[in-house]
Design a protein around this motif. Sequence first.
Motif, mmCIF file in Angstrom:
data_model
loop_
_atom_site.group_PDB
_atom_site.id
_atom_site.type_symbol
_atom_site.label_atom_id
_atom_site.label_comp_id
_atom_site.label_asym_id
_atom_site.label_seq_id
_atom_site.Cartn_x
_atom_site.Cartn_y
_atom_site.Cartn_z
ATOM 1 N N TRP A 157 0.832 -1.194 0.000
ATOM 2 C CA TRP A 157 0.000 0.000 0.000
ATOM 3 C C TRP A 157 0.870 1.249 0.000
ATOM 4 O O TRP A 157 2.027 1.201 0.424
ATOM 5 N N VAL A 190 -3.630 3.389 -0.577
ATOM 6 C CA VAL A 190 -4.083 2.879 -1.870
ATOM 7 C C VAL A 190 -3.066 1.870 -2.385
ATOM 8 O O VAL A 190 -1.903 1.871 -1.978
ATOM 9 N N TRP A 197 -4.857 -3.680 -5.408
ATOM 10 C CA TRP A 197 -6.061 -3.943 -4.632
ATOM 11 C C TRP A 197 -7.262 -3.811 -5.557
ATOM 12 O O TRP A 197 -7.547 -2.725 -6.066
ATOM 13 N N PRO A 198 -8.031 -4.874 -5.778
ATOM 14 C CA PRO A 198 -9.052 -4.847 -6.844
ATOM 15 C C PRO A 198 -10.442 -4.416 -6.389
ATOM 16 O O PRO A 198 -11.347 -4.314 -7.219
ATOM 17 N N ASP A 210 -13.644 -2.265 -4.493
ATOM 18 C CA ASP A 210 -14.254 -0.994 -4.099
ATOM 19 C C ASP A 210 -15.278 -1.340 -3.023
ATOM 20 O O ASP A 210 -16.353 -1.854 -3.311
ATOM 21 N N GLY A 237 -14.263 2.218 0.048
ATOM 22 C CA GLY A 237 -13.943 2.527 -1.341
ATOM 23 C C GLY A 237 -12.740 1.719 -1.769
ATOM 24 O O GLY A 237 -12.650 0.515 -1.523
ATOM 25 N N GLY A 238 -11.770 2.394 -2.391
ATOM 26 C CA GLY A 238 -10.535 1.725 -2.757
ATOM 27 C C GLY A 238 -9.441 1.904 -1.733
ATOM 28 O O GLY A 238 -8.273 1.585 -2.001
#
Length: 517
Positions: A116, A131, A135-136, A138, A158-159
């Motif tokens: 990340w 982020v 990372w796929p 949402d 979210g993401g």
Amino acid sequence: MVTLLPMGERAVLAEVADLAAVLALHAALDADVLDGVDDLVPAARTVLVVFDPARVSSESIGSWVLRAAGRAPDAIAPGPLVEVPVRYDGADLDSTAELLGIPVPDLVSRHAGVEWTVAFTGFAPGFAYLVSADWPFDVPRLAEPRTRVPAGAVGLAGGFSGAYPRETPGGWRLIGTTDAVLFNPDAADPVLLPPRARVRFVPERVRLTAASASTEAAEPVGASPVAASSAASRPVLRIDSPGGATTVQDLGRPGRAALGVARSGALDRAALRIANRLVGNAEGAAALEITMGGFAARAETDTWACATGALADVTVDGRAVDAYAPVLVPAGAELRIGAPRAGLRAYLAVRGGILAPMALGSRARDVLAGLGPAPLTAGEELSVGEPASAVPTVDSFPWTVPPPSIDVLIAPGPRADWFAPGALDTLADTAWSVSPHADRVGIRLDGPALDRRRHDELPSEGMRPGAIQVPPHGRPVVLLADGPVTGGYPVIAVVSDAALDALAQVRPGDHVRFRRV
């Protein structure tokens, strides 16, 4: 491409295409900071540039940002790698895996298996928005946010992934817990996860790497030693009653918004400065901010003091004394500040300045972040430092009683175009009533709803004291000194910096009118 959007007379919002462009622009700006720039706050699609207009013009800031955008790197140099130990025991772990259609072990392995990057911080000091290109998912936020998320909770929204540095409300889905100290105001580097740092979550109780091991034994947030002073062992005031709410405040901790730390400090800065000058202190010395009066303290030694701000009865052993004038309080005498008849907050400066725990270079209490010394309680003793000069020879200082209706200068905000035609006119033409929802974080105003032209969700972006946010209910909220440094509600206008002192004194039921610059 970068678009420059106004954010009052002390900031500009630089908007770019996406988060990758934010990281590139922030890196370019941070590599060659212009004199007069006080803070750079990256967010989802913007970088907030905070500057001092006495040292640099807004035109120079715009030119500097555009030049930096032209040389922004295509790839960002990787930041330091920080490993964060995590127990995957979060309250939402099972339901989040079910929501994503994968087994729990897969969710854990995916979360721990990617690297990340800290895109930006905000919401609370040390809260990092993480982020990852790998990372796929949402992940939708909870339909109803929790009123209490414990410190160390690791979540998804979210993401993003992130970990809560302290107990706060929150709507992220909680999948784990970490014991890492994410924010320590006493450390040389108070934030464990600064912007652009690389982060790996290490399952179970694997110890932190050398990059972050120094924080394992750190003191918990708020454990700040009182600054050394010969006066520290000699109290000058003992609190009999703290009144409605009394906190220690100075001029705050500006320039730390990129770490998620608000400016904080006295809401009525002019009143604080005057009170300090009248007892021979430096203008920014720590004093007491007393909300709604009811304050009483007894002098342990002969003590010079001065009350400013709201109009309230000030007495020494029952004898009325003037506000905005230095008063010698004899040892054993009781100093009282009654309920204000006009205004909301009184300021009490004591010669030498209040000694209290320091956090990030300030003694100010930030009520949202929990930084600084706790609100005063009965029986507490206060000590002082050394004064800056002699008590001035003055009979009084000119001042005006805070009125029940004030005019406040505003300039258009960065998201004025999100609102329907005429919304700015409505903002300026309405006598807004101050609601009971008003504190050091912000003031909600009651009146007509400001209609929006756009109803999509605004990605989180930098905020400033004086920003007028409009939540979905349509009523404006003016952010004050303890307000969050990032937010997701559109800002229709920004209050002038000078007008913030007047807003510090408004009471529920008072009226505010906005006047466009």
